[in-house]
Design a protein around this motif. Structure first.
Motif, PDB file in Angstrom:
ATOM      1  N   GLN A   2       0.829  -1.201   0.000  1.00  0.00           N
ATOM      2  CA  GLN A   2       0.000   0.000   0.000  1.00  0.00           C
ATOM      3  C   GLN A   2       0.870   1.260   0.000  1.00  0.00           C
ATOM      4  N   THR A  29     -11.572  -3.388  -6.559  1.00  0.00           N
ATOM      5  CA  THR A  29     -10.643  -4.498  -6.791  1.00  0.00           C
ATOM      6  C   THR A  29      -9.206  -4.047  -6.571  1.00  0.00           C
ATOM      7  N   LYS A  32      -8.415  -4.011  -2.941  1.00  0.00           N
ATOM      8  CA  LYS A  32      -8.173  -5.362  -2.427  1.00  0.00           C
ATOM      9  C   LYS A  32      -6.772  -5.846  -2.776  1.00  0.00           C
ATOM     10  N   LYS A  33      -6.316  -5.531  -3.963  1.00  0.00           N
ATOM     11  CA  LYS A  33      -4.988  -5.959  -4.391  1.00  0.00           C
ATOM     12  C   LYS A  33      -3.900  -5.207  -3.632  1.00  0.00           C
ATOM     13  N   THR A  35      -4.099  -3.808  -0.691  1.00  0.00           N
ATOM     14  CA  THR A  35      -4.095  -4.168   0.732  1.00  0.00           C
ATOM     15  C   THR A  35      -3.718  -5.629   0.974  1.00  0.00           C
ATOM     16  N   ASN A  37      -5.498  -8.316   0.027  1.00  0.00           N
ATOM     17  CA  ASN A  37      -6.648  -9.207   0.156  1.00  0.00           C
ATOM     18  C   ASN A  37      -6.970  -9.940  -1.136  1.00  0.00           C
ATOM     19  N   MET A  38      -6.261  -9.605  -2.205  1.00  0.00           N
ATOM     20  CA  MET A  38      -6.459 -10.253  -3.501  1.00  0.00           C
ATOM     21  C   MET A  38      -5.108 -10.237  -4.218  1.00  0.00           C
ATOM     22  N   ASP A  39      -4.793 -11.315  -4.905  1.00  0.00           N
ATOM     23  CA  ASP A  39      -3.514 -11.407  -5.619  1.00  0.00           C
ATOM     24  C   ASP A  39      -3.546 -10.643  -6.933  1.00  0.00           C
TER      25      ASP A  39
END
Length: 63
Positions: A2, A29, A32-33, A35, A37-39
């Protein structure tokens, strides 16, 4: 991640929304990436490297 993205956005004067659009994803999205939380997908990583002139993707994404 981040902090890295925030620093690059400021340095390159790109908004969060503009980055999401350039990557072809929604701001939600992207959040999420960023932070963790998503790849990231390979095409997204490649596009980020192009946008921000990232020389060492290993260090940027995994360091």
């Amino acid at each position: 991640m981040q902090e890295k993205i925030t620093k690059l956005l400021e340095e390159y004067k790109i908004s969060f929304g503009e980055l999401a659009e350039a990557l072809g994803i929604s701001k939600q999205t992207l959040t999420k990436k960023v932070t963790g939380n998503m790849d990231w997908t390979y095409p997204e990583m490649t596009k980020l490297m192009e946008i921000f002139h990232i020389v060492d993707p290993q260090e940027f994404f995994f360091g």
